[in-house]
Design a protein around this motif. Structure first.
Motif, short mmCIF file in Angstrom:
data_model
loop_
_atom_site.label_atom_id
_atom_site.label_comp_id
_atom_site.label_asym_id
_atom_site.label_seq_id
_atom_site.Cartn_x
_atom_site.Cartn_y
_atom_site.Cartn_z
N THR A 154 0.86 -1.65 -0.51
CA THR A 154 -0.27 0.21 0.06
C THR A 154 0.72 0.88 0.15
O THR A 154 1.77 1.92 0.77
CB THR A 154 -1.30 0.57 1.60
OG1 THR A 154 -1.61 -1.02 1.01
CG2 THR A 154 -1.78 1.24 1.02
N PRO A 155 0.59 2.37 -1.06
CA PRO A 155 1.67 3.01 -1.56
C PRO A 155 0.98 4.66 0.05
O PRO A 155 -0.56 4.76 0.59
CB PRO A 155 1.51 3.98 -2.19
CG PRO A 155 1.38 2.86 -3.38
CD PRO A 155 0.32 2.41 -2.57
N GLU A 156 1.76 5.24 0.47
CA GLU A 156 1.72 6.12 1.04
C GLU A 156 2.12 7.83 0.61
O GLU A 156 1.94 8.53 1.27
CB GLU A 156 1.82 6.35 2.56
CG GLU A 156 1.70 4.60 3.36
CD GLU A 156 0.31 4.97 3.64
OE1 GLU A 156 -0.19 5.93 3.63
OE2 GLU A 156 -0.24 3.43 3.96
N ARG A 157 2.84 7.58 -0.56
CA ARG A 157 3.73 9.51 -0.63
C ARG A 157 3.94 9.26 -2.16
O ARG A 157 4.32 9.13 -2.78
CB ARG A 157 5.12 9.29 -0.48
CG ARG A 157 5.41 9.33 0.88
CD ARG A 157 6.68 10.13 1.52
NE ARG A 157 6.85 10.85 0.77
CZ ARG A 157 7.10 12.54 1.13
NH1 ARG A 157 5.89 12.51 2.61
NH2 ARG A 157 6.98 13.20 0.54
N ALA A 158 1.61 8.46 -3.32
CA ALA A 158 1.78 9.06 -4.21
C ALA A 158 1.88 10.18 -5.03
O ALA A 158 1.91 11.31 -4.27
CB ALA A 158 0.53 8.10 -4.92
N VAL A 159 2.87 10.16 -6.55
CA VAL A 159 2.62 11.62 -7.43
C VAL A 159 2.61 10.89 -8.07
O VAL A 159 2.46 9.59 -9.12
CB VAL A 159 4.34 11.44 -7.26
CG1 VAL A 159 4.48 12.61 -8.77
CG2 VAL A 159 5.13 11.26 -6.20
N VAL A 160 1.61 12.30 -8.73
CA VAL A 160 0.38 11.95 -9.72
C VAL A 160 0.90 13.14 -10.94
O VAL A 160 0.53 14.04 -10.66
CB VAL A 160 -1.09 11.84 -9.67
CG1 VAL A 160 -1.54 10.86 -8.46
CG2 VAL A 160 -1.48 12.78 -8.55
N TYR A 161 0.56 12.02 -12.43
CA TYR A 161 1.07 12.71 -13.20
C TYR A 161 -0.43 13.65 -14.42
O TYR A 161 -1.35 12.17 -14.86
CB TYR A 161 2.45 12.64 -13.94
CG TYR A 161 2.81 13.30 -15.47
CD1 TYR A 161 3.15 14.69 -14.75
CD2 TYR A 161 1.71 13.27 -16.76
CE1 TYR A 161 4.11 15.01 -16.19
CE2 TYR A 161 2.32 13.99 -17.54
CZ TYR A 161 2.62 14.74 -17.48
OH TYR A 161 3.71 15.61 -18.57
N GLU A 162 -0.28 14.90 -14.05
CA GLU A 162 -1.60 15.30 -15.07
C GLU A 162 -3.24 15.28 -14.41
O GLU A 162 -3.81 14.78 -13.38
CB GLU A 162 -1.57 14.92 -16.44
CG GLU A 162 -1.10 14.94 -17.44
CD GLU A 162 -1.56 15.21 -19.16
OE1 GLU A 162 -0.97 16.23 -19.68
OE2 GLU A 162 -1.70 13.44 -19.09
N GLY A 163 -4.26 15.76 -14.72
CA GLY A 163 -5.48 15.67 -14.27
C GLY A 163 -6.08 14.23 -13.65
O GLY A 163 -6.57 14.08 -13.05
N GLY A 164 -5.85 13.13 -15.26
CA GLY A 164 -5.99 12.10 -14.98
C GLY A 164 -6.04 11.16 -14.02
O GLY A 164 -6.87 10.48 -13.28
#
Length: 331
Positions: A51-61
């Protein structure tokens, strides 16, 4: 991330819980205190996640998928290139405000490492990139987990996986739900989105589908949507026919002659970046080659927000809006 196959002994101890997305949960009782893991496909490759705790997300989707599943507390921050519309316009504006804005640049390895990310969500060639040196394999080597939009797997080398664009959205929500242990929320969300799609389909009038051209950008040659991106499904579920649906591509260049020959009755303008949609409409209207194209002659232009056109929950909003437009502007 551990890619090793489970031994026979481990398999004997493993409790498997199958889900609709092909995930399986693994618990190894002889490893005291070890976190449970789940194995989920990533573009055709079986990947073991904790289970991730520090996600980085790219773009709105990417961000929208996480926020829609109620996973804001697991998101450290987002990377939002300038082409994306302002996050303040998002249905999840409050969620964006709760996480860190990391960069308005393209996704890169240094940014992810500096953020101490343990999970990265992006698409292939729209985030992950061989050229920029940030791929799932590279992140695997750094011990950083990654998740790739299923819709973008069409272009991903080595582990191909191909589904229709909306099915890619539903698959992603189910797989993210499995990774984060929110399967019930994912199931509920996907059921709601499927029901909304079915409602639109039920309201489509009988008759031939309306020919539709999506204009992304380009002057000498237009950049448009093939069959492997969400606008193709938006068009077809709403009762239209993407004039380039026979191109087994994602986003691609075509010739103006092909647009003229197809005689689209509606043109979708993908709205993003520095060029306003009205400027794009002005360009198309002033282009002599398109003067007799029905959509131009009748000024049938529909503006699709960028985040309604890339893989994400707002695809369903885009579908509903476009279906309403077709019902009002075509016979």
């Amino acid at each position: 991330m551990n890619h090793r196959p489970l031994t026979a002994a481990a398999l004997a101890l493993t409790a498997l819980a199958a889900t609709g997305c092909g995930a399986r949960v693994e618990e190894e009782p002889n490893r005291a205190g070890a976190p449970a893991t789940v194995t989920v496909p990533r573009c055709g490759e079986e990947i073991e996640y904790t289970t991730p705790e520090r996600a980085v997300v790219y773009e709105g989707g990417s961000a929208d998928k996480m926020f829609s599943l109620g996973l804001t507390d697991h998101v450290h921050g987002y990377v939002m290139p300038p082409a994306n519309p302002p996050v303040t316009e998002s249905p999840w504006a409050d969620e964006y405000a709760r996480v860190e804005f990391l960069s308005d640049d393209l996704l890169n390895r240094e940014l992810v490492v500096d953020a101490e990310a343990d999970f990265v969500v992006a698409g292939w060639n729209s985030g992950f990139s061989d050229q920029r040196g940030i791929t799932p394999e590279i992140l695997d080597g750094l011990g950083i987990q990654s998740f790739m939009h299923t819709e973008s797997c069409f272009n991903y080398p080595g582990h191909p996986e191909e589904v229709t664009p909306f099915e890619g959205l539903f698959t992603d929500l189910e797989r993210l739900g499995a990774i984060f242990g929110v399967e019930d929320r994912a199931t509920e969300l996907v059921a709601d989105y499927r029901a909304r799609v079915e409602t639109v389909e039920e309201q489509v009038p009988e008759g031939e589908p309306v020919p539709v051209f999506l204009y992304d950008s380009g002057t000498d040659q237009p950049f448009t949507a093939g069959s492997q991106v969400p606008p193709n499904d938006i068009i077809r579920f709403a009762g239209g026919r993407n004039i380039f649906a026979d191109l087994d591509e994602r986003w691609t260049q075509v010739g103006w002659e092909a647009v003229v020959e197809a005689e689209p009755e509606v043109i979708i303008i993908l709205d993003y970046g520095d060029q306003p949609a009205e400027d794009k409409i002005g360009f198309l209207t002033d282009l002599p080659a398109l003067a007799d194209v029905p959509a131009v002659a009748e000024e049938n232009f529909f503006i699709l927000d960028y985040n309604e056109g890339i893989s994400g929950p707002r695809n369903i909003d885009g579908l509903e809006k476009f279906a309403e437009y077709l019902g009002e502007h075509t016979s």
